[in-house]
Design a protein around this motif. Sequence first.
Motif, PDB file in Angstrom:
ATOM      1  N   ASP A 137      -8.125  11.189  -1.307  1.00 56.80           N
ATOM      2  CA  ASP A 137      -8.094  10.372  -2.521  1.00 56.80           C
ATOM      3  C   ASP A 137      -9.347  10.594  -3.359  1.00 56.80           C
ATOM      4  N   SER A 159      -4.670   8.873   5.111  1.00 54.26           N
ATOM      5  CA  SER A 159      -5.598   8.971   3.983  1.00 54.26           C
ATOM      6  C   SER A 159      -7.025   8.894   4.506  1.00 54.26           C
ATOM      7  N   PRO A 190      -3.694   2.044  -7.867  1.00 57.12           N
ATOM      8  CA  PRO A 190      -4.643   2.943  -7.231  1.00 57.12           C
ATOM      9  C   PRO A 190      -6.093   2.508  -7.440  1.00 57.12           C
ATOM     10  N   GLY A 191      -6.926   2.829  -6.464  1.00 53.38           N
ATOM     11  CA  GLY A 191      -8.346   2.510  -6.549  1.00 53.38           C
ATOM     12  C   GLY A 191      -8.950   2.143  -5.199  1.00 53.38           C
ATOM     13  N   PHE A 192      -8.135   1.571  -4.333  1.00 59.14           N
ATOM     14  CA  PHE A 192      -8.680   1.087  -3.061  1.00 59.14           C
ATOM     15  C   PHE A 192      -7.648   1.210  -1.943  1.00 59.14           C
ATOM     16  N   GLY A 193      -8.156   1.412  -0.732  1.00 63.42           N
ATOM     17  CA  GLY A 193      -7.293   1.344   0.438  1.00 63.42           C
ATOM     18  C   GLY A 193      -7.128  -0.117   0.837  1.00 63.42           C
ATOM     19  N   GLY A 194      -6.202  -0.380   1.729  1.00 63.13           N
ATOM     20  CA  GLY A 194      -6.076  -1.714   2.319  1.00 63.13           C
ATOM     21  C   GLY A 194      -5.429  -2.763   1.440  1.00 63.13           C
ATOM     22  N   HIS A 240      -4.418  13.424   3.518  1.00 63.78           N
ATOM     23  CA  HIS A 240      -4.382  12.912   2.140  1.00 63.78           C
ATOM     24  C   HIS A 240      -5.817  12.608   1.688  1.00 63.78           C
ATOM     25  N   MET A 258      -7.020  10.919  -8.799  1.00 62.95           N
ATOM     26  CA  MET A 258      -6.993   9.708  -9.638  1.00 62.95           C
ATOM     27  C   MET A 258      -8.174   9.822 -10.597  1.00 62.95           C
ATOM     28  N   GLY A 292      -3.411   4.967   5.107  1.00 64.07           N
ATOM     29  CA  GLY A 292      -4.854   4.856   5.281  1.00 64.07           C
ATOM     30  C   GLY A 292      -5.155   3.842   6.357  1.00 64.07           C
ATOM     31  N   THR A 293      -5.076   2.558   5.981  1.00 64.40           N
ATOM     32  CA  THR A 293      -5.346   1.462   6.907  1.00 64.40           C
ATOM     33  C   THR A 293      -4.440   1.523   8.137  1.00 64.40           C
ATOM     34  N   GLY A 321      -0.268   0.645   0.988  1.00 62.14           N
ATOM     35  CA  GLY A 321       0.297  -0.481   1.728  1.00 62.14           C
ATOM     36  C   GLY A 321       1.391  -0.097   2.708  1.00 62.14           C
ATOM     37  N   MET A 361     -11.322   9.775  -6.680  1.00 57.39           N
ATOM     38  CA  MET A 361     -11.388   8.717  -7.716  1.00 57.39           C
ATOM     39  C   MET A 361     -12.651   8.901  -8.549  1.00 57.39           C
ATOM     40  N   ASP A 369       2.710   5.964  -1.391  1.00 58.82           N
ATOM     41  CA  ASP A 369       1.275   5.788  -1.153  1.00 58.82           C
ATOM     42  C   ASP A 369       0.820   4.372  -1.505  1.00 58.82           C
ATOM     43  N   LEU A 400      -9.600   8.281   3.123  1.00 56.94           N
ATOM     44  CA  LEU A 400     -10.355   7.171   2.520  1.00 56.94           C
ATOM     45  C   LEU A 400     -10.668   6.074   3.531  1.00 56.94           C
ATOM     46  N   HIS A 424      -5.029  13.966  -3.961  1.00 57.36           N
ATOM     47  CA  HIS A 424      -4.498  12.991  -4.924  1.00 57.36           C
ATOM     48  C   HIS A 424      -5.590  12.728  -5.960  1.00 57.36           C
TER      49      HIS A 424
END
Length: 221
Positions: free
Chosen positions: A38, A11, A144-148, A36, A71, A200-201, A180, A40, A178, A13, A69
């Motif tokens: 993201d 990702s 959804p909204g944030f990575g990590g 990917h 969102m 992502g992370t 974690g 938003m 998608d 992001l 994706h």
Amino acid sequence: MQPANTLLAPSILSADFTKLAESIALAEKAGADWMHCDVMDGHFVPNITFGPFIIKAIAQCTNLVIDTHLMISDPDTYIADFIQAGSNQITVHQETCAHLHRSVQLIKSLGAKAGVSINPGTPVSTLEAILPDLDLVLLMSVNPGFGGQKFISSSFDKLRKLDEMRNAMNPEMILAVDGGVTVDNAQDLVSAGADALIAGTAFFKADNPAEAAVKIKSASR
Ligand code: DX5
Ligand code: ZN
């Protein structure tokens, strides 16, 4: 068509946006399958990222599948823009589409693959009617909204149910997870039915992204 190996979709992001092209090259070199992206809107989710303008720049840097994706509220308004910008796959959220079938057909009519995503609080049964029309389901394993964020473990049950549903209704459909995803849960996710893992992370913030990619991609049924 369900892939033989686990598909990896880093990702963007979690990448360093001051080095976007280098980050994409890193993912390519590591054997990523999709990029990917993201999107938003600060309305459907409590964060704002980027739009078609940045997707176009990303698409110009790579031959990887551009997996977008969305969102965003009212995605139908922007689907054509995102496809024109270079998205090969567009995933909308079930929660944002009053006329989900229409949104899916719109994506397909413009030549992209169509996916639908569901939030952790949305039951898989909401996808039953649309599943035969889909190229991809994106199961959210974080809000959804944030990575990590931390993987929500109840996603495993949903994944197993979705795997059963697609085997019965649309065996060619890809099942992606998608949120974690880590090198440690990748194998369990694939065993439970995932074909594609968004990371992502786990990819961009890894000490050794290439090594993380190999570990994630080596997960097998
Ligand atoms: C969350 C996004 C995810 C996220 C994944 O709203 O849809 O794609 O970037 O990030 P990690 O892998 O860090 O959970
Ligand atoms: Zn995502």
